[in-house]
Design a protein around this motif. Structure first.
Motif, PDB file in Angstrom:
ATOM      1  N   ALA A   7      -0.815  -0.791  -8.250  1.00 41.80           N
ATOM      2  CA  ALA A   7      -0.506  -2.220  -8.349  1.00 41.80           C
ATOM      3  C   ALA A   7       0.474  -2.625  -7.260  1.00 41.80           C
ATOM      4  O   ALA A   7       1.439  -1.913  -6.977  1.00 41.80           O
ATOM      5  CB  ALA A   7       0.085  -2.528  -9.731  1.00 41.80           C
ATOM      6  N   LYS A   8       0.167  -3.739  -6.649  1.00 38.03           N
ATOM      7  CA  LYS A   8       1.045  -4.243  -5.606  1.00 38.03           C
ATOM      8  C   LYS A   8       2.319  -4.792  -6.232  1.00 38.03           C
ATOM      9  O   LYS A   8       2.275  -5.433  -7.285  1.00 38.03           O
ATOM     10  CB  LYS A   8       0.350  -5.341  -4.803  1.00 38.03           C
ATOM     11  CG  LYS A   8      -0.841  -4.848  -3.994  1.00 38.03           C
ATOM     12  CD  LYS A   8      -1.425  -5.986  -3.175  1.00 38.03           C
ATOM     13  CE  LYS A   8      -2.607  -5.504  -2.342  1.00 38.03           C
ATOM     14  NZ  LYS A   8      -3.186  -6.612  -1.547  1.00 38.03           N
ATOM     15  N   PRO A   9       3.426  -4.533  -5.614  1.00 43.48           N
ATOM     16  CA  PRO A   9       4.664  -5.112  -6.147  1.00 43.48           C
ATOM     17  C   PRO A   9       4.606  -6.627  -6.066  1.00 43.48           C
ATOM     18  O   PRO A   9       3.956  -7.191  -5.173  1.00 43.48           O
ATOM     19  CB  PRO A   9       5.760  -4.534  -5.226  1.00 43.48           C
ATOM     20  CG  PRO A   9       5.034  -4.178  -3.960  1.00 43.48           C
ATOM     21  CD  PRO A   9       3.651  -3.764  -4.390  1.00 43.48           C
ATOM     22  N   PRO A  10       5.204  -7.300  -6.994  1.00 45.35           N
ATOM     23  CA  PRO A  10       5.173  -8.765  -6.957  1.00 45.35           C
ATOM     24  C   PRO A  10       5.779  -9.298  -5.666  1.00 45.35           C
ATOM     25  O   PRO A  10       6.774  -8.770  -5.166  1.00 45.35           O
ATOM     26  CB  PRO A  10       6.002  -9.176  -8.189  1.00 45.35           C
ATOM     27  CG  PRO A  10       6.856  -7.972  -8.493  1.00 45.35           C
ATOM     28  CD  PRO A  10       6.045  -6.775  -8.093  1.00 45.35           C
TER      29      PRO A  10
END
Length: 222
Positions: free
Chosen positions: A75-78
């Motif tokens: 998951a990409k960091p926000p």
């Protein structure tokens, strides 16, 4: 015994033998007392025998092995966004000693040097004398009031040799009032533009761009 029950019982007996032969024969035996026996071998002597032949069941093909799910992408960091909000620049309303009002970008207004006489401080001529090497100036005595009866009071000349620094009183305007005055100034520039000389139009263009930029920054969609 009904044939349907016979088939059901035969299916139960055939399950462990299904993998051993292509065809299976089931024997139904009835002895002298009427007892019914189902078996996979011929009946005993003296028993009534009935046979049923069944096709060996075919096993279904093995199911394909379940594939492990592909690893999901990390998951990409926000995403972090930084928004810079400019603090609106203040606008001040200043009042001169004569009651004239004007706006200024600073609370200093329009500071200036003015002669003392403009503030009502007259200065009489001074006389100078020397005493022990020092020069001392003192106000000259006021001329005596000598006038004939019925004549107006003589006006004695006064000399004003000094000035002072003054600053007008200024106070900050509410932001809503600031935007309103900027908007009024923009329309005033547009009104003057049509009758202005080419040289003045260049100055008005620069001033209008500055006013519009400040309204976009400090007043939003005003």
């Amino acid at each position: 015994m009904r044939s349907g029950s016979l088939i059901a019982i035969a299916g139960t007996l055939l399950l462990p033998l299904a993998v051993q032969a292509a065809e299976i024969t089931l024997y139904r035996c009835v002895d002298a007392k009427g007892k019914v026996t189902l078996r996979d071998s011929p009946c005993a002597k003296g028993e009534t025998q009935e046979t049923r032949t069944f096709q060996r069941p075919v096993d279904p093909p093995p199911r394909p092995a379940a594939q492990a799910p592909a690893p999901s992408a990390p998951a990409k960091p926000p995403e972090v966004r930084y928004v810079t909000v400019n603090t609106p620049r203040p606008l001040y309303e200043c009042v001169t000693p004569d009651g004239e009002r004007y706006t200024s970008d600073t609370d200093a207004g329009n500071p200036r040097w003015v002669p003392l006489w403009t503030l009502g401080y007259p200065m009489w001529p001074q006389r100078t004398f020397r005493s022990e090497g020092l020069t001392v100036s003192t106000p000259a005595p006021r001329p005596p009031d000598v006038r004939p009866p019925g004549r107006p009071h003589p006006v004695h000349p006064a000399f004003f040799a000094s000035s002072t620094y003054i600053a007008d009183e200024c106070h900050a305007l509410p932001q809503e009032e600031v935007c309103s005055r900027l908007n009024d100034r923009r329309y005033e520039i547009k009104r003057r533009y049509f009758n202005a000389m080419p040289s003045e139009r260049a100055v008005l263009d620069n001033e209008e761009r500055a006013v519009v930029a400040r309204m976009n920054s400090d007043c939003g969609a005003y």
